[in-house]
Design a protein around this motif. Structure first.
Motif, short mmCIF file in Angstrom:
data_model
loop_
_atom_site.label_atom_id
_atom_site.label_comp_id
_atom_site.label_asym_id
_atom_site.label_seq_id
_atom_site.Cartn_x
_atom_site.Cartn_y
_atom_site.Cartn_z
N THR A 298 0.85 -1.19 0.00
CA THR A 298 0.00 0.00 0.00
C THR A 298 0.88 1.24 0.00
OG1 THR A 298 -1.67 -1.15 1.29
CG2 THR A 298 -1.83 1.23 1.21
N GLY A 299 0.70 2.06 -1.00
CA GLY A 299 1.42 3.33 -1.05
C GLY A 299 0.48 4.47 -0.76
N GLY A 300 1.04 5.65 -0.66
CA GLY A 300 0.22 6.82 -0.40
C GLY A 300 0.63 7.51 0.88
N GLU A 301 0.11 8.69 1.07
CA GLU A 301 0.53 9.52 2.19
C GLU A 301 -0.64 9.84 3.14
OE1 GLU A 301 3.20 9.34 -0.84
OE2 GLU A 301 1.36 10.50 -1.13
N PHE A 302 -0.26 10.18 4.36
CA PHE A 302 -1.21 10.64 5.35
C PHE A 302 -1.05 12.14 5.55
CE2 PHE A 302 -1.76 6.28 6.10
CZ PHE A 302 -2.73 6.05 7.06
N VAL A 303 -2.18 12.85 5.64
CA VAL A 303 -2.14 14.26 6.00
C VAL A 303 -2.12 14.32 7.52
CG1 VAL A 303 -3.15 16.53 5.64
CG2 VAL A 303 -3.61 14.70 4.00
N THR A 304 -1.07 14.86 8.08
CA THR A 304 -0.90 14.87 9.53
C THR A 304 -0.76 16.30 10.05
OG1 THR A 304 1.52 14.75 9.44
CG2 THR A 304 0.32 12.66 9.38
N VAL A 305 -1.01 16.45 11.34
CA VAL A 305 -0.84 17.75 12.00
C VAL A 305 0.22 17.58 13.10
CG1 VAL A 305 -1.94 19.55 13.37
CG2 VAL A 305 -3.21 18.44 11.52
N PRO A 306 1.43 18.06 12.86
CA PRO A 306 2.48 17.94 13.87
C PRO A 306 2.16 18.72 15.14
CG PRO A 306 3.42 18.37 11.70
CD PRO A 306 1.94 18.59 11.59
N VAL A 307 2.74 18.27 16.23
CA VAL A 307 2.57 18.95 17.53
C VAL A 307 3.18 20.35 17.45
CG1 VAL A 307 3.26 18.90 19.96
CG2 VAL A 307 2.54 16.78 18.81
N GLN A 308 2.44 21.33 17.94
CA GLN A 308 2.90 22.72 17.97
C GLN A 308 2.89 23.24 19.42
OE1 GLN A 308 3.95 24.27 15.29
NE2 GLN A 308 3.20 22.86 13.72
N GLN A 309 3.83 24.11 19.72
CA GLN A 309 3.81 24.77 21.04
C GLN A 309 2.60 25.68 21.15
OE1 GLN A 309 7.66 26.65 21.21
NE2 GLN A 309 8.64 24.84 22.08
N ASP A 310 2.25 26.33 20.03
CA ASP A 310 1.09 27.21 20.00
C ASP A 310 -0.12 26.40 19.52
OD1 ASP A 310 -0.81 29.13 19.70
OD2 ASP A 310 0.32 30.37 18.27
N THR A 311 -0.88 25.85 20.46
CA THR A 311 -1.99 24.97 20.11
C THR A 311 -3.15 25.71 19.45
OG1 THR A 311 -2.92 25.21 22.34
CG2 THR A 311 -1.40 23.36 21.97
N ALA A 312 -3.13 27.03 19.47
CA ALA A 312 -4.18 27.80 18.82
C ALA A 312 -4.16 27.61 17.30
CB ALA A 312 -4.03 29.28 19.15
N ARG A 313 -3.04 27.11 16.79
CA ARG A 313 -2.92 26.92 15.34
C ARG A 313 -3.70 25.72 14.85
NH1 ARG A 313 0.88 30.24 13.29
NH2 ARG A 313 1.07 29.06 11.35
N TYR A 314 -4.05 24.81 15.74
CA TYR A 314 -4.69 23.57 15.32
C TYR A 314 -6.03 23.78 14.62
CZ TYR A 314 -1.24 21.15 18.28
OH TYR A 314 -0.09 20.68 18.85
#
Length: 416
Positions: A298-314
């Motif tokens: 299975t190939g392909g990518e995942f769209v991920t959200v890395p951990v940020q110090q500023d959680t307001a960006r989520y």
């Protein structure tokens, strides 16, 4: 960040096996994500071939506009992206949104770099289990698949006809090798693929490895040797070019697209290019050693959200991810990438729009994850010795047996 430097460096070693461990050693700089008030969000993906004018580039920009921000997008080579992600997290400047190759997800999770989709309020319930599985650790998913792809054999109908080869006769390794010999006798070239010393090489070798019954925890088994011996036979007999050692999947496709090769091992993402190749083509499954279709990765990518110090960006990051991966958006995103959608409902739409996707949809549904079977973060420490063995055998440096013996020893040390 809650990760320790030690954890990150350990993870660097794991992902570093996909490229160079030194890339994680320090120095360099990531793409800095500024404060939550910033109107610019950073976005990394493994598609350097797509510039801002491409359908994908436009798609990403549109999702930024829809979220009310500007996206600063950077495309890296697949292997390089994992290393840069670890280094950026270590330095505290991870991107806001990142697409990563599915085997890398577990390594980034182990390093504490990625957020759970449940914590972000992202819904993955419609994703096919074998696709979401690569990004699921201990029952929690850490990203949303943008789409999936896998491998098969493209063939040049004009060459097969001239060599009196029926594509329907390709049922096992013996019949494929016989076809390649007929093609060579007719004055044409046989098969091209990617055996480069990176994850791309492992990805392309896996159907043959699994098609022989190989087990990733036993790289030195007779079944594994059979797969590598097949490739070596093809190169030694001139049925495949020696430059497969340096071929990426892109350069391998470029060889096939010249019209000189009968077969090219490549992926779903080349379907649009196949339509532009200028010769009649077809697609057949990669055969298993003794018949049937070989398991393909299975190939392909995942769209991920890395951990940020500023959680307001989520909140904005979630909007961007949703724009790319929601049921309403997947068709547009996967059309831009020529990927198979990760949900059955969108796959139906894709096949209706393009019937030539049907065999690829079926192949993706039956594909096997590289990190499945409990391998997780062990996979990179197995993959590097495997592609090293392929390089050693095809270059003539070692016999397939000796190369895979060394690979198993190296994988065992890494695991220890």
């Amino acid at each position: 960040m809650r990760n320790t430097r030690r954890t990150l460096l350990a993870a660097c070693v794991a992902v570093g096996t996909l490229a160079s461990v030194t890339a994680c050693g320090g120095g360099g700089s990531g793409s800095s994500a500024s404060s939550g008030k910033s109107a610019t969000y950073t976005f990394w993906d493994p598609y350097p071939q797509f510039d801002t004018s491409s359908d994908w580039g436009k798609r990403v920009a549109q999702c930024g506009t829809a979220a009310g921000v500007k996206i600063k997008r950077t495309g890296y080579d697949t292997t390089d992206l994992g290393n840069k992600a670890l280094l950026a997290a270590q330095q505290g400047n991870a991107p806001d949104v990142m697409l990563v190759d599915n085997p890398v997800v577990s390594t980034l999770v182990e390093a504490g770099i990625l957020n759970k989709t449940s914590d972000l309020g992202l819904d993955t319930s419609a994703i096919q289990k074998n696709i979401i599985g690569a990004g699921t650790i201990d029952g929690a998913s850490y990203g949303v698949p943008i789409g999936a792809n896998t491998l098969a054999l493209y063939y040049n109908q004009k060459i097969l006809t001239a060599a009196h080869v029926d594509s329907a006769s390709i049922k096992d390794w013996a019949s494929l090798t016989a076809a390649l010999k007929k093609v060579k006798s007719a004055g044409k070239k046989g098969i091209t693929f990617s055996a480069i010393g990176t994850e791309e090489g492992s990805f392309q070798f896996l159907p043959w490895f699994w098609g022989a019954g190989g087990d990733l925890t036993h790289l030195d088994s007779p079944k594994s040797v059979a797969a590598l011996s097949l490739w070596k036979q093809w190169v030694d007999e001139g049925l495949a070019p020696k430059d497969v050692l340096n071929n990426t999947q892109t350069t391998s496709w470029q060889e096939f697209a010249t019209g000189d090769y009968a077969f090219g091992e490549n992926g779903t993402w080349q379907l649009a290019n196949a339509e532009k190749a200028g010769f009649p083509y077809g697609v057949v499954s990669i055969p298993g050693q003794n018949g049937g279709s070989a398991p393909v990765p299975t190939g392909g990518e995942f769209v991920t959200v890395p951990v940020q110090q500023d959680t307001a960006r989520y909140a904005i990051s979630k909007k961007i991810v949703t724009c790319l991966t929601s049921s309403e958006s997947l068709l547009t995103s996967d059309t831009a990438l020529t990927y198979v959608a990760p949900t059955a409902a969108v796959q139906v739409q894709q096949v209706k729009a393009n019937p030539k996707l049907k065999p690829w949809v079926e192949a993706v549904a039956a594909a096997r994850g590289r990190t499945s079977g409990g391998l997780g973060t062990k996979y990179p420490t197995i993959s590097q010795p495997m592609w090293t063995a392929v390089q050693a055998a095809l270059s003539g440096g070692k016999s397939p047996e000796a190369a895979l013996d060394a690979a198993q020893t190296a994988a065992g040390k890494s695991e220890g």
